[in-house]
Design a protein around this motif. Structure first.
Motif, short mmCIF file in Angstrom:
data_model
loop_
_atom_site.label_atom_id
_atom_site.label_comp_id
_atom_site.label_asym_id
_atom_site.label_seq_id
_atom_site.Cartn_x
_atom_site.Cartn_y
_atom_site.Cartn_z
N ALA A 51 0.82 -1.21 0.00
CA ALA A 51 0.00 0.00 0.00
C ALA A 51 0.86 1.27 0.00
O ALA A 51 0.34 2.36 0.22
N ALA A 52 2.16 1.13 -0.26
CA ALA A 52 3.03 2.31 -0.34
C ALA A 52 2.51 3.27 -1.41
O ALA A 52 2.03 2.84 -2.46
N ARG A 53 2.62 4.58 -1.15
CA ARG A 53 2.13 5.57 -2.11
C ARG A 53 2.99 5.60 -3.36
O ARG A 53 2.49 5.83 -4.47
N ALA A 54 4.29 5.40 -3.20
CA ALA A 54 5.22 5.47 -4.33
C ALA A 54 6.07 4.21 -4.36
O ALA A 54 6.59 3.79 -3.33
N VAL A 55 6.22 3.62 -5.54
CA VAL A 55 7.00 2.40 -5.70
C VAL A 55 7.99 2.60 -6.84
O VAL A 55 7.62 3.12 -7.91
N VAL A 56 9.23 2.20 -6.63
CA VAL A 56 10.22 2.15 -7.71
C VAL A 56 10.62 0.70 -7.91
O VAL A 56 11.05 0.01 -6.97
N LEU A 57 10.45 0.21 -9.12
CA LEU A 57 10.89 -1.12 -9.52
C LEU A 57 12.21 -0.95 -10.23
O LEU A 57 12.26 -0.40 -11.34
N GLY A 58 13.28 -1.40 -9.58
CA GLY A 58 14.62 -1.14 -10.10
C GLY A 58 15.28 -2.38 -10.66
O GLY A 58 15.87 -3.18 -9.91
N SER A 59 15.18 -2.57 -11.95
CA SER A 59 15.75 -3.76 -12.58
C SER A 59 17.21 -3.54 -12.95
O SER A 59 17.55 -2.57 -13.63
N SER B 30 -0.96 -1.11 -4.64
CA SER B 30 -2.01 -0.09 -4.78
C SER B 30 -1.40 1.30 -4.80
O SER B 30 -2.04 2.27 -4.42
N ALA B 31 -0.16 1.40 -5.23
CA ALA B 31 0.56 2.67 -5.21
C ALA B 31 -0.10 3.73 -6.08
O ALA B 31 -0.66 3.41 -7.14
N THR B 32 -0.03 4.97 -5.60
CA THR B 32 -0.48 6.10 -6.43
C THR B 32 0.42 6.24 -7.65
O THR B 32 -0.04 6.58 -8.75
N ALA B 33 1.73 5.98 -7.46
CA ALA B 33 2.70 6.09 -8.56
C ALA B 33 3.67 4.93 -8.51
O ALA B 33 4.26 4.64 -7.46
N THR B 34 3.84 4.25 -9.65
CA THR B 34 4.83 3.18 -9.78
C THR B 34 5.76 3.55 -10.93
O THR B 34 5.31 3.77 -12.06
N VAL B 35 7.06 3.63 -10.62
CA VAL B 35 8.06 4.01 -11.62
C VAL B 35 8.98 2.81 -11.86
O VAL B 35 9.53 2.24 -10.91
N LEU B 36 9.14 2.45 -13.11
CA LEU B 36 10.04 1.37 -13.49
C LEU B 36 11.33 1.95 -14.04
O LEU B 36 11.30 2.76 -14.98
N VAL B 37 12.46 1.57 -13.46
CA VAL B 37 13.76 1.89 -14.04
C VAL B 37 14.15 0.71 -14.92
O VAL B 37 14.38 -0.40 -14.43
#
Length: 279
Positions: free
Chosen positions: A109-117, A131-138
């Protein structure tokens, strides 16, 4: 414990030719360190081997990151050498991947998620499981592969069109695609893609539109490692705050500009310094 910011991906053991010691690295760790420095309640899900685990635990404790260290016989390890200023990388060891079941339920339920591959370690089923408001994929890890001896080489990201729509934003550098923006422009038909341009800022590609957001001048450039990861963390936080798109990019640029001013994570800035640089 809940988390406002969650980073998922392999921590890396970075070994540099000619240096007697190794460093902790990896997109997820750099992004988590950036978020924690910005005052966000931060968690990190990663895999780490027994040799590096205590150093990672100590680093996370220093930074204020809550760590969920998955067991592994090895830590993903990269070897670096420089020839006439050009960097060559080799994958020396790789931990097994990370799947949704590896992520504590309370952190989804974190608001912001970074998926760092960094080495194709993120299971495809991870996308869309929070359920993040923002998910950013690197996306760096999707844009490279390795030969039998571990030598890193560019790779075509064949399922980008399926993954990009599943996240709020995809981040890569112009170096990741050797300056050829034809593929990122294609991916951006179905999502928002940010191509970092070092000190020049970032190119935002969004369903046919292109906008360049200028960067901020660093006081000095000591080490560019991790700048893109810091950008991704700043972007995820700004997107989660529902800021206007251009402001999100400017904020991420400002966050990244501090990352290059010192070795490793030592120069990452807090919110007050980032706000001051933005004016």
């Amino acid at each position: 414990m809940r988390a406002d910011f969650l980073a998922i991906g392999h921590v890396a053991r970075d070994e540099f030719e000619g240096e007697p010691t190794w460093r902790l690295g990896g997109t997820a760790l750099y992004a988590a360190a950036t978020a924690a420095r910005l005052g966000t309640q931060t968690a990190l899900v990663t895999r780490v081997g027994p040799v590096e685990k205590s150093a990672l635990e100590e680093r996370c404790a220093q930074l204020g990151i809550t760590l969920h260290a998955l067991p592994s016989s090895v830590t993903t390890t990269f070897g670096f050498r420089y020839v006439e200023g050009k960097r060559f990388m080799r994958l020396k060891a790789r931990a097994k991947g990370i799947a949704p079941a590896d992520v504590p339920a309370e952190w989804r339920a974190a608001r912001a998620v970074v998926l760092g591959s960094v080495a194709h370690e993120l299971d495809r089923s991870l996308f869309g499981t929070t359920s993040a408001t923002a998910t950013v994929l690197v996306a760096q890890g999707y844009l490279r592969e390795w030969s039998a001896d571990g030598a890193i080489r560019p790779r075509a990201w064949e399922d980008a069109d399926e993954i990009v729509p599943l996240v709020s934003a995809t981040v890569l550098s112009e170096d990741d695609v050797a300056g050829d923006l034809s593929a990122p422009r294609g991916w951006a038909r179905s999502g928002r893609v940010y191509v970092t341009l070092a000190e020049r800022g970032v190119l935002v590609l969004d369903r046919g539109s292109e906008t360049t957001i200028a960067g901020y001048r660093a006081e000095r450039v000591v080490d560019p490692t991790g700048a893109g990861d810091a950008f991704a963390a700043g972007l995820a936080i700004a997107l989660a705050d529902v800021r206007p798109p251009d402001e999100c990019a400017r904020y991420a640029n400002a966050v990244a500009s501090f990352a290059v001013e010192g070795i490793g994570m030592e120069s990452l800035a807090d919110r007050a310094r980032v706000d001051a640089r933005m004016g």
